[in-house]
Design a protein around this motif. Sequence first.
Motif, short mmCIF file in Angstrom:
data_model
loop_
_atom_site.label_atom_id
_atom_site.label_comp_id
_atom_site.label_asym_id
_atom_site.label_seq_id
_atom_site.Cartn_x
_atom_site.Cartn_y
_atom_site.Cartn_z
N LYS A 166 -4.14 7.04 3.15
CA LYS A 166 -3.57 6.07 2.23
C LYS A 166 -4.66 5.31 1.48
O LYS A 166 -5.66 4.89 2.06
N THR A 167 -4.44 5.14 0.20
CA THR A 167 -5.35 4.35 -0.62
C THR A 167 -4.58 3.26 -1.33
O THR A 167 -3.36 3.36 -1.55
N HIS A 168 -5.27 2.21 -1.69
CA HIS A 168 -4.64 1.07 -2.35
C HIS A 168 -4.22 1.47 -3.76
O HIS A 168 -5.02 2.04 -4.51
N TYR A 200 -13.09 -3.60 0.03
CA TYR A 200 -11.63 -3.53 -0.14
C TYR A 200 -11.26 -3.51 -1.61
O TYR A 200 -10.34 -2.78 -2.02
N TYR A 201 -11.97 -4.29 -2.41
CA TYR A 201 -11.64 -4.40 -3.83
C TYR A 201 -12.26 -3.31 -4.68
O TYR A 201 -12.22 -3.38 -5.91
N VAL A 250 0.83 -1.18 0.00
CA VAL A 250 0.00 0.00 0.00
C VAL A 250 0.88 1.24 0.00
O VAL A 250 1.78 1.38 0.81
N VAL A 270 -7.61 2.10 2.19
CA VAL A 270 -7.43 0.78 2.80
C VAL A 270 -7.21 0.86 4.31
O VAL A 270 -7.76 0.05 5.07
N TYR A 293 -6.66 -0.79 -6.28
CA TYR A 293 -8.11 -0.73 -6.14
C TYR A 293 -8.62 0.67 -5.81
O TYR A 293 -9.83 0.92 -5.91
#
Length: 475
Positions: A330-332, A156-157, A2, A339, A335
């Motif tokens: 924070k982002t994935h 999550y996805y 991540v 997250v 996706y």
Amino acid sequence: MVLLMTELQKRISFIGLVALGAAGVIGTSWIYTNSKFFAAYGAGGEIFGFVVATVIASLIALAYAELSTVFPRAGGEVVYTYVAFGKTTSFIAGWALVGAYLASLAFYVTASSLLLAWIFPQLEQGPYYVIAGTKIHLPELIVGIAITLLVFLVNYYGAHLASGIQIVMFGTMIVLGLLLVIVGFTHGQASNFWPAWSKDMNPFLSTMRFVLPAMTYLTGFELVAVLAEEANMPVRKIGISVILSVVLAGLFYTIVLLSSAWVIPWQETAKLKLGTIDAFKVAGFPALGWAAYFISVLGLVTSFVGLFAATPRLILSLSRAGVLPQTFTKTHPKYGTPVNALYLTLGFALGLGWLGKGAMVWFLDMGGFAIAIAWVLATLSLIKIRKKYPNLRGAYRTSATLLPLIGGIVAIIIAIATLIPGTPLSLAWPYEYIVLGVWAIVGVILYAKAPKGNEEEALKNLLGEYYEAIKKASD
């Protein structure tokens, strides 16, 4: 791995956003608790109360519709109140909504197995513990945790996956609802519904008394604004999505409930245990009774999915504003989901969910107060922003601020009613007041420990590309 990324991906379609909003509003208990409400308020009191509540909620939604097109950014109220009133009010609005949404999510952990236990009674057997007078059996807790983890994975996805699943479930609910309506009106008769009140009931007062609880059934449309940053559509359609979410949910509630009062005399339904579910079984349509049950199951899941999508976006937005740790921005990388905020949401849901349905009712009632506060602040933000930035216009504009203000006034009444003993929405002493107080104290501590950063930088983080529009409107 991540990585630190601050922008969310625009992957939610118009239909997906409406489905997230409307299906997020339509809950689970309304379809089987109408027997209790019919007995207390008459069929007319509940059904017409829903009509009045839908109008009021639609007025409030007008504020969200306009503001979501002016600032289509994650967090909804967090952004609007920051622009209008600054950091402190923004935190109050965001923290109130986070508390309300987390209360519902934690409730769903064990409530999700409640409906399944009607088919699989084994879930309510075996080892158990008791909290707030309610037994929590190990099998139902395990099933609830499994469902929660599944909802977490869906979110999550990516929001596009959550919205896609929501479209399917919402479409199924509509089809099943139409079957109930068609059979209810073709095989029932008007005399089963009318007169819609008992002789000892005042029609006006009975209707007005149900408006307050009906408003709680119509919460959830604000999550459309919370998810606006990920909407892949012309900005105007975001505002339309907000209003459609309320109107579709209100119509669904009203028409399905009316069909259950049409298919057999509503006085009989008032004596049944499971409202609409049992009404169609008594009328000779057991398959439609199961259809009503399945609507209840779908309503729980869609609310679960929608709130699990919205809560991390609120946390991310509060982090952008500098009042929560920056790690939650924070982002994935693949996706595009927030997250770390998702993990925090999962932790809260499971950490509180084990308390069971009895204790979680305290949290849910506190959540009703919190949502009313958020509604008030949203309508006030619209008025303040129009006054502060008269040249700032979104793609959707409400013709007059008076209409949302009316809705805001009703929201204030709801908020006050929860704190005054003796009203239909009064908090239960002392537990619910304790829960509300603890959540407020935790918020005060977090706010006090937040770094004293530059508010202009925080505003820039919140607004992203729309920051320049504010600067131009200020000139």
